[in-house]
Structure formats: structure tokens, C-alpha cells
Design an enzyme around this catalytic site. Structure first.
Site, PDB file in Angstrom:
ATOM      1  N   THR A 216     -28.441  73.668  15.811  1.00  0.00           N
ATOM      2  CA  THR A 216     -28.353  75.026  16.359  1.00  0.00           C
ATOM      3  C   THR A 216     -29.689  75.764  16.373  1.00  0.00           C
ATOM      4  O   THR A 216     -30.539  75.555  15.488  1.00  0.00           O
ATOM      5  CB  THR A 216     -27.363  75.852  15.507  1.00  0.00           C
ATOM      6  OG1 THR A 216     -27.526  77.244  15.793  1.00  0.00           O
ATOM      7  CG2 THR A 216     -27.564  75.663  14.007  1.00  0.00           C
TER       8      THR A 216
ATOM      9  N   GLU B  62     -29.970  78.645  15.475  1.00  0.00           N
ATOM     10  CA  GLU B  62     -29.972  79.468  14.255  1.00  0.00           C
ATOM     11  C   GLU B  62     -30.968  78.892  13.223  1.00  0.00           C
ATOM     12  O   GLU B  62     -31.455  79.610  12.359  1.00  0.00           O
ATOM     13  CB  GLU B  62     -28.548  79.519  13.696  1.00  0.00           C
ATOM     14  CG  GLU B  62     -28.334  80.414  12.499  1.00  0.00           C
ATOM     15  CD  GLU B  62     -28.424  81.921  12.746  1.00  0.00           C
ATOM     16  OE1 GLU B  62     -28.362  82.351  13.924  1.00  0.00           O
ATOM     17  OE2 GLU B  62     -28.571  82.668  11.774  1.00  0.00           O
TER      18      GLU B  62
ATOM     19  N   TYR C  15     -25.626  79.624   6.750  1.00  0.00           N
ATOM     20  CA  TYR C  15     -25.227  78.738   7.849  1.00  0.00           C
ATOM     21  C   TYR C  15     -26.457  77.988   8.380  1.00  0.00           C
ATOM     22  O   TYR C  15     -26.439  76.750   8.529  1.00  0.00           O
ATOM     23  CB  TYR C  15     -24.585  79.571   8.964  1.00  0.00           C
ATOM     24  CG  TYR C  15     -24.401  78.847  10.279  1.00  0.00           C
ATOM     25  CD1 TYR C  15     -23.303  78.018  10.495  1.00  0.00           C
ATOM     26  CD2 TYR C  15     -25.322  79.005  11.326  1.00  0.00           C
ATOM     27  CE1 TYR C  15     -23.126  77.365  11.710  1.00  0.00           C
ATOM     28  CE2 TYR C  15     -25.151  78.359  12.539  1.00  0.00           C
ATOM     29  CZ  TYR C  15     -24.056  77.536  12.724  1.00  0.00           C
ATOM     30  OH  TYR C  15     -23.896  76.885  13.928  1.00  0.00           O
TER      31      TYR C  15
ATOM     32  N   LYS D 212     -27.250  73.936   8.289  1.00  0.00           N
ATOM     33  CA  LYS D 212     -27.458  73.179   9.533  1.00  0.00           C
ATOM     34  C   LYS D 212     -28.817  72.466   9.542  1.00  0.00           C
ATOM     35  O   LYS D 212     -28.969  71.418  10.167  1.00  0.00           O
ATOM     36  CB  LYS D 212     -27.334  74.122  10.743  1.00  0.00           C
ATOM     37  CG  LYS D 212     -25.884  74.506  11.080  1.00  0.00           C
ATOM     38  CD  LYS D 212     -25.172  73.380  11.828  1.00  0.00           C
ATOM     39  CE  LYS D 212     -23.789  73.778  12.313  1.00  0.00           C
ATOM     40  NZ  LYS D 212     -23.097  72.707  13.047  1.00  0.00           N
TER      41      LYS D 212
HETATM   42  P1  NAP Z   1     -15.843  76.821  16.894  1.00  0.00           P
HETATM   43  O1  NAP Z   1     -15.184  77.291  18.139  1.00  0.00           O
HETATM   44  O2  NAP Z   1     -15.869  77.720  15.700  1.00  0.00           O
HETATM   45  O3  NAP Z   1     -15.144  75.436  16.474  1.00  0.00           O
HETATM   46  C1  NAP Z   1     -15.329  74.878  15.202  1.00  0.00           C
HETATM   47  C2  NAP Z   1     -14.322  73.757  15.010  1.00  0.00           C
HETATM   48  O4  NAP Z   1     -14.516  73.194  13.699  1.00  0.00           O
HETATM   49  C3  NAP Z   1     -12.854  74.217  15.062  1.00  0.00           C
HETATM   50  O5  NAP Z   1     -12.107  73.220  15.700  1.00  0.00           O
HETATM   51  C4  NAP Z   1     -12.483  74.295  13.589  1.00  0.00           C
HETATM   52  O6  NAP Z   1     -11.111  74.101  13.346  1.00  0.00           O
HETATM   53  C5  NAP Z   1     -13.257  73.092  13.051  1.00  0.00           C
HETATM   54  N1  NAP Z   1     -13.444  73.170  11.605  1.00  0.00           N
HETATM   55  C6  NAP Z   1     -13.949  74.190  10.891  1.00  0.00           C
HETATM   56  N2  NAP Z   1     -13.962  73.893   9.579  1.00  0.00           N
HETATM   57  C7  NAP Z   1     -13.440  72.646   9.467  1.00  0.00           C
HETATM   58  C8  NAP Z   1     -13.169  71.786   8.358  1.00  0.00           C
HETATM   59  N3  NAP Z   1     -13.443  72.155   7.109  1.00  0.00           N
HETATM   60  N4  NAP Z   1     -12.644  70.569   8.607  1.00  0.00           N
HETATM   61  C9  NAP Z   1     -12.350  70.179   9.871  1.00  0.00           C
HETATM   62  N5  NAP Z   1     -12.561  70.962  10.962  1.00  0.00           N
HETATM   63  C10 NAP Z   1     -13.102  72.187  10.753  1.00  0.00           C
HETATM   64  O7  NAP Z   1     -17.349  76.402  17.163  1.00  0.00           O
HETATM   65  P2  NAP Z   1     -18.055  76.002  18.560  1.00  0.00           P
HETATM   66  O8  NAP Z   1     -18.649  77.224  19.152  1.00  0.00           O
HETATM   67  O9  NAP Z   1     -17.165  75.137  19.336  1.00  0.00           O
HETATM   68  O10 NAP Z   1     -19.306  75.159  18.020  1.00  0.00           O
HETATM   69  C11 NAP Z   1     -19.217  73.742  17.866  1.00  0.00           C
HETATM   70  C12 NAP Z   1     -20.337  73.273  16.955  1.00  0.00           C
HETATM   71  O11 NAP Z   1     -21.589  73.611  17.534  1.00  0.00           O
HETATM   72  C13 NAP Z   1     -20.352  73.900  15.563  1.00  0.00           C
HETATM   73  O12 NAP Z   1     -20.814  72.932  14.668  1.00  0.00           O
HETATM   74  C14 NAP Z   1     -21.345  75.027  15.669  1.00  0.00           C
HETATM   75  O13 NAP Z   1     -21.895  75.311  14.401  1.00  0.00           O
HETATM   76  C15 NAP Z   1     -22.356  74.411  16.623  1.00  0.00           C
HETATM   77  N6  NAP Z   1     -23.100  75.322  17.483  1.00  0.00           N
HETATM   78  C16 NAP Z   1     -22.452  76.232  18.246  1.00  0.00           C
HETATM   79  C17 NAP Z   1     -23.175  77.045  19.103  1.00  0.00           C
HETATM   80  C18 NAP Z   1     -22.504  78.046  19.997  1.00  0.00           C
HETATM   81  O14 NAP Z   1     -23.195  78.945  20.494  1.00  0.00           O
HETATM   82  N7  NAP Z   1     -21.234  77.924  20.266  1.00  0.00           N
HETATM   83  C19 NAP Z   1     -24.583  76.923  19.171  1.00  0.00           C
HETATM   84  C20 NAP Z   1     -25.192  75.947  18.388  1.00  0.00           C
HETATM   85  C21 NAP Z   1     -24.448  75.139  17.562  1.00  0.00           C
HETATM   86  P3  NAP Z   1     -10.052  75.330  13.430  1.00  0.00           P
HETATM   87  O15 NAP Z   1      -9.641  75.360  14.872  1.00  0.00           O
HETATM   88  O16 NAP Z   1      -8.996  74.881  12.503  1.00  0.00           O
HETATM   89  O17 NAP Z   1     -10.772  76.555  13.002  1.00  0.00           O
HETATM   90  O1  G4F Z   2     -22.252  86.237  18.385  1.00  0.00           O
HETATM   91  P1  G4F Z   2     -22.881  86.053  17.063  1.00  0.00           P
HETATM   92  O2  G4F Z   2     -22.014  86.149  15.871  1.00  0.00           O
HETATM   93  O3  G4F Z   2     -23.668  84.680  17.144  1.00  0.00           O
HETATM   94  P2  G4F Z   2     -24.872  84.058  16.296  1.00  0.00           P
HETATM   95  O4  G4F Z   2     -25.016  84.695  14.971  1.00  0.00           O
HETATM   96  O5  G4F Z   2     -26.070  84.060  17.177  1.00  0.00           O
HETATM   97  O6  G4F Z   2     -24.350  82.574  16.057  1.00  0.00           O
HETATM   98  C1  G4F Z   2     -23.820  81.793  17.126  1.00  0.00           C
HETATM   99  O7  G4F Z   2     -24.864  81.122  17.775  1.00  0.00           O
HETATM  100  C2  G4F Z   2     -25.559  80.158  16.950  1.00  0.00           C
HETATM  101  C3  G4F Z   2     -26.655  79.551  17.823  1.00  0.00           C
HETATM  102  O8  G4F Z   2     -27.819  80.342  17.734  1.00  0.00           O
HETATM  103  C4  G4F Z   2     -24.556  79.116  16.505  1.00  0.00           C
HETATM  104  F1  G4F Z   2     -25.174  78.156  15.758  1.00  0.00           F
HETATM  105  C5  G4F Z   2     -23.461  79.772  15.686  1.00  0.00           C
HETATM  106  O9  G4F Z   2     -22.484  78.785  15.326  1.00  0.00           O
HETATM  107  C6  G4F Z   2     -22.790  80.831  16.547  1.00  0.00           C
HETATM  108  O10 G4F Z   2     -22.128  80.174  17.609  1.00  0.00           O
HETATM  109  O11 G4F Z   2     -24.044  87.148  16.861  1.00  0.00           O
HETATM  110  C7  G4F Z   2     -25.084  87.287  17.815  1.00  0.00           C
HETATM  111  C8  G4F Z   2     -25.899  88.528  17.491  1.00  0.00           C
HETATM  112  C9  G4F Z   2     -26.380  88.624  16.034  1.00  0.00           C
HETATM  113  O12 G4F Z   2     -27.714  89.032  16.039  1.00  0.00           O
HETATM  114  C10 G4F Z   2     -25.512  89.708  15.432  1.00  0.00           C
HETATM  115  O13 G4F Z   2     -26.134  90.464  14.378  1.00  0.00           O
HETATM  116  O14 G4F Z   2     -25.065  89.670  17.704  1.00  0.00           O
HETATM  117  C11 G4F Z   2     -25.283  90.589  16.655  1.00  0.00           C
HETATM  118  N1  G4F Z   2     -24.109  91.461  16.529  1.00  0.00           N
HETATM  119  C12 G4F Z   2     -24.133  92.811  16.665  1.00  0.00           C
HETATM  120  N2  G4F Z   2     -22.907  93.296  16.438  1.00  0.00           N
HETATM  121  C13 G4F Z   2     -22.874  91.076  16.212  1.00  0.00           C
HETATM  122  C14 G4F Z   2     -22.104  92.239  16.157  1.00  0.00           C
HETATM  123  N3  G4F Z   2     -22.337  89.837  16.007  1.00  0.00           N
HETATM  124  C15 G4F Z   2     -21.006  89.770  15.730  1.00  0.00           C
HETATM  125  N4  G4F Z   2     -20.452  88.553  15.545  1.00  0.00           N
HETATM  126  N5  G4F Z   2     -20.215  90.898  15.634  1.00  0.00           N
HETATM  127  C16 G4F Z   2     -20.728  92.158  15.832  1.00  0.00           C
HETATM  128  O15 G4F Z   2     -20.017  93.146  15.739  1.00  0.00           O
END
Ligand code: NAP
Ligand code: G4F
Length: 374
Positions: free
Chosen positions: A125, A127, A149, A153
Site C-alpha cells: 500500500t 500508506e 497499519y 504492511k
Molecule cells: P476491504 O474491503 O476492507 O477487505 C478486506 C477483506 O479482508 C475482507 O474480506 C475482510 O473480511 C478480510 N479480512 C479482514 N480480516 C481478516 C482476518 N483476520 N481473516 C480473514 N479475512 C479477513 O479491503 P480492500 O479495500 O478490498 O483492500 C484489499 C487489500 O488491499 C487489503 O489488504 C488492503 O490493506 C490493501 N490495500 C487497499 C487499498 C485501497 O485503497 N482499497 C490500497 C492499498 C492496499 P470481512 O468481509 O469479514 O471483513
Molecule cells: O479513506 P481513508 O480512511 O483512507 P486511507 O487512510 O488513505 O487508507 C486507505 O488507503 C490506503 C492506501 O493509501 C490503504 F492501504 C488502506 O487500506 C485504505 O484503503 O482516509 C483518507 C484520508 C485520511 O487522510 C483521513 O485522515 O481522509 C482523511 N479523513 C478526513 N475525514 C477521513 C475522514 N478518513 C475517514 N476514514 N473518515 C473521516 O471522517
């Protein structure tokens, strides 16, 4: 036919990746953690629940990891499961380290023992860049994580590289910048905004409460990013790749894009904890800052350089942020309409954008599954 195993198949990326692989003819297996009620909403919405073979899978339980790897002959293993919410990682630092860090080495080592030929994808990520040491961020930018987190990662990322270099495993790490969709979890800021605005547009009166409005993110569409994951595992050599759009916007700008797509016209006032936004047309306050959403340490700016993925994978994002915000807020608006008035039916020609699904699929899925989580 190739076989793939996806951890986190019920998550946003897991669901889109499962759909992509099924469309390519894969036999798709997915890991689901135990809960009191099976949660397959996203797979239901994509109409693929019955096409995926689901297995009990818990990241923090080594026996669970061993069983699936021993029992399922698999060509590709995508590790997408994680405690993925940055905000929660300060409340759950040890669990986050287990699930997002230690579990990765358990998976890699079990693959090394039972299935060394299986290709492995790790969900790394942006992050990890945290307090960014370079703008834009690429595969070679020094890491400086800012949350439990991010730290967990970083371990997953380096151990993936280490198993590739130590044992010659085909293990790749995708450093993905934020990617969103109508299937995004409702805690993340983009979906919190689009769902909140859709409720306001349907007559709601509660302003959306947010934290830091000045943080900047490089937001793309999740459907594009799962294509990039798959392309990484089709390369002869495993490697690490950034996937990003190369554009960055503040939370405030994303809010404006989503509001604009609903025909709202916002006026912003105040700064920091006093900032608010009002819709000029309705006179409603639509946003106010609540400092409880501030983070103990913030990632202020993310913007990715995906030129390696462009060059080597031929990967490019197809959805720009304005279109993404409109796609998400339109979905939430329509879901709420359907939820409130199940008799609403649009003409078959009146289709939702192709990257979601057709109106007919949408209606039939909805009737099979009851109300989707809105
Ligand atoms: P998500 O919607 O939160 O999905 C996470 C999945 O992991 C869900 O299916 C969740 O199951 C499962 N999970 C959580 N804890 C678990 C455990 N202890 N054992 C087995 N399964 C578990 O996340 P996503 O946005 O699809 O992201 C997918 C991956 O990419 C993650 O590793 C995230 O950190 C990484 N990532 C995401 C982004 C982004 O912007 N979306 C960017 C960079 C990296 P439940 O349905 O039961 O909760
Ligand atoms: O949407 P966020 O919670 O995403 P964040 O922290 O960037 O993390 C996501 O992207 C990562 C990749 O860079 C993934 F690895 C991670 O698993 C996840 O998918 O927050 C985005 C930004 C932050 O700066 C946060 O402080 O939005 C700001 N924010 C402002 N108000 C908020 C809020 N975020 C959340 N969730 N809720 C708020 O009310």
C-alpha cells in the site's frame, strides 16, 4: 483452467478480482473468516456468489492458512485480506500487526513448503510511504509509515521481497494507491462522503462529520487496480509495482466533485475544526468537521508514479477522480431510492454505467439478496 485462491474475497478488491478471474475462465476459490452470519454482500451485488468456492479462512490462525494451501491445488494466491482501515489500527495495533504483517510470512512459508510453484500477490500500500520522502512516490521511494497499519504492511512488503530473493518464489507486491468504488467500505472517507450526500439528497438533514479536510490522496477505481494485480502475476519474473493515477486531490475537492454530481452547489466557510459546507440551493449544512476523526499521525500527501506498471504491465487507470466520485454517489443515490421504493423500475435502456452492472442485473441481484448495505 487456472485455479486462484483469494484471501479477503468478500472485501472490495476481493469481489472485483473474483469477477475478473471468473470472466477469464479461472476456477476461483476464496477465503472467508467466520462470523455469526455469512457476509457476501459484495459478491451478491456482482452476481458471483455461487460461482466462487468459499472456504473458512482466518489470517491470524496458522492452521487455517496451512489447511487451504495444503488442500487446494492453486496456480495463483492473492493475499488481499487485512485489517485495512488505517484509523482502526491505532485501536488494534497488535491485531493489525498479526493480520497485516505476521500472516504474510505464514502464508509465504506455507506456500514454500506445500506449493512453491504457486504465484503469490501481496496487497502492499501507498500508506507505507507515510511521511513522504519523495514526490511522486515510486517503487524506489524510501518508506516512512505513519500508522500501525502502515508499519505492519511494510513488514508484509519486505518479507514478500525476501521470499522472492531467498527462495526464488514468484512473489510480487503491488504498492497500490487508494482505490475506491461503489463497493468501498462505508468507513473510508470517499464512501462516507458519497453515502452521506446521497442521504442528504433524499431529504436527510444530518451533516456529514469529517476529520482532516486538507489531506491529499491519489484516488483510482478499484476495477482498474484488480486488473493490475492479475497482470503482475502473468509476468515471467515476479516484481513490485506501484499502481496509481498520478493525480492528487484534497478530501474537500472529492467532496465537491460528489456534491456537484448530485446537482448541489457548495459554499465552504471556516478552517480547521470550524470548517463547514452548505448547499446553497437547499440551504442545508452538508459537512462539519469533528476533531474526533483526526488521526494521531496523518499522511498528508500521496501521489504515485506508476510509470513502471505502464511500461512493463501495459497497465493504465481508466477512471478519473471526478468520474469516480460521480459513479459512487450515483450508486448510493440509486440504492437508497431502491431501498425506499422497491417498486421503482427504470426502463431496460436506462442502464447504470458499464463498470457497475446493468440495470437488469442490479434489479435481479437486489431481489435475490434483499436490501444491499446502504
Ligand atoms: P476491504 O474491503 O476492507 O477487505 C478486506 C477483506 O479482508 C475482507 O474480506 C475482510 O473480511 C478480510 N479480512 C479482514 N480480516 C481478516 C482476518 N483476520 N481473516 C480473514 N479475512 C479477513 O479491503 P480492500 O479495500 O478490498 O483492500 C484489499 C487489500 O488491499 C487489503 O489488504 C488492503 O490493506 C490493501 N490495500 C487497499 C487499498 C485501497 O485503497 N482499497 C490500497 C492499498 C492496499 P470481512 O468481509 O469479514 O471483513
Ligand atoms: O479513506 P481513508 O480512511 O483512507 P486511507 O487512510 O488513505 O487508507 C486507505 O488507503 C490506503 C492506501 O493509501 C490503504 F492501504 C488502506 O487500506 C485504505 O484503503 O482516509 C483518507 C484520508 C485520511 O487522510 C483521513 O485522515 O481522509 C482523511 N479523513 C478526513 N475525514 C477521513 C475522514 N478518513 C475517514 N476514514 N473518515 C473521516 O471522517
Amino acid at each position: 483452467m487456472k485455479t486462484a485462491f483469494i484471501t479477503g474475497v468478500t472485501g472490495q478488491d476481493g469481489a472485483y478480482l473474483a469477477k475478473l478471474l471468473l470472466d477469464k475462465g479461472y476456477d476461483v476459490h476464496g477465503g472467508v473468516r467466520r462470523s455469526s452470519q455469512p457476509e457476501t454482500t459484495r459478491l451478491d451485488l456482482l452476481g458471483i456468489t455461487n460461482a466462487v468456492t468459499l472456504h473458512d479462512f482466518e489470517l491470524t490462525e496458522p492452521n487455517s492458512i496451512s489447511r487451504v494451501i495444503r488442500d487446494i491445488p492453486m496456480d495463483e494466491f492473492y493475499n488481499l485480506a487485512a485489517q485495512s482501515f488505517v484509523g482502526a489500527s491505532w485501536e488494534l495495533p497488535v491485531y493489525t500487526a498479526d493480520a497485516d504483517g505476521m500472516a504474510v510470512v505464514k502464508i509465504l512459508d506455507t506456500l514454500r513448503t506445500f506449493r512453491p510453484e504457486t504465484r503469490f500477490y501481496q496487497a502492499s500500500t501507498s500508506e507505507m510511504f507515510g511521511l513522504v520522502q519523495e514526490v511522486p512516490q515510486s517503487e524506489t521511494t524510501r518508506l516512512y509509515p505513519r500508522s500501525p497499519y502502515g508499519v505492519a504492511k511494510v513488514y508484509g512488503h519486505y518479507i514478500t521481497m525476501n521470499y522472492r530473493e531467498s527462495f526464488g518464489m514468484h512473489a510480487s507486491s503491488g504498492i497500490l494507491f487508494n482505490h475506491e468504488s461503489p463497493l468501498r467500505g462505508t468507513d473510508f472517507v470517499t464512501r462516507k462522503i458519497t453515502l452521506g450526500l446521497a442521504k442528504l439528497a433524499h431529504g436527510g438533514a444530518t451533516p456529514i462529520e469529517l476529520g482532516n479536510m486538507d489531506a491529499k490522496r491519489d484516488w483510482g477505481y478499484a476495477g482498474d487496480y484488480v486488473e493490475g494485480m492479475w497482470r503482475m502475476l502473468q509476468q515471467d519474473q515476479a516484481d513490485d509495482y506501484v499502481l496509481a493515477t498520478g493525480e492528487t486531490f484534497t478530501i474537500r475537492q472529492f467532496f465537491d466533485f460528489a456534491a456537484e454530481a448530485l446537482g448541489m452547489q457548495l459554499e465552504w466557510a471556516g478552517t480547521g475544526p470550524d470548517e463547514i459546507a452548505v448547499d446553497v440551493k437547499s440551504g442545508k449544512r452538508v459537512m462539519q468537521v469533528n476533531p474526533k476523526f483526526y488521526r494521531p499521525a496523518e499522511v498528508d500527501l500521496l501521489i504515485g508514479d506508476a510509470s513502471k506498471a505502464h511500461r512493463k504491465l501495459g497497465w493504465r487507470p481508466t477512471v478519473a477522480v471526478k468520474e469516480l466520485a460521480a459513479m459512487m454517489v450515483q450508486f448510493d443515490y440509486d440504492m437508497l431510492a431502491l431501498h425506499r421504493s422497491p417498486q421503482i423500475s427504470k426502463s431496460p435502456d436506462d442502464q447504470l454505467p458499464h463498470y457497475i452492472w446493468t440495470q437488469d442485473e442490479f434489479a435481479s441481484q437486489h431481489s435475490q439478496t434483499g436490501s444491499a448495505r446502504c
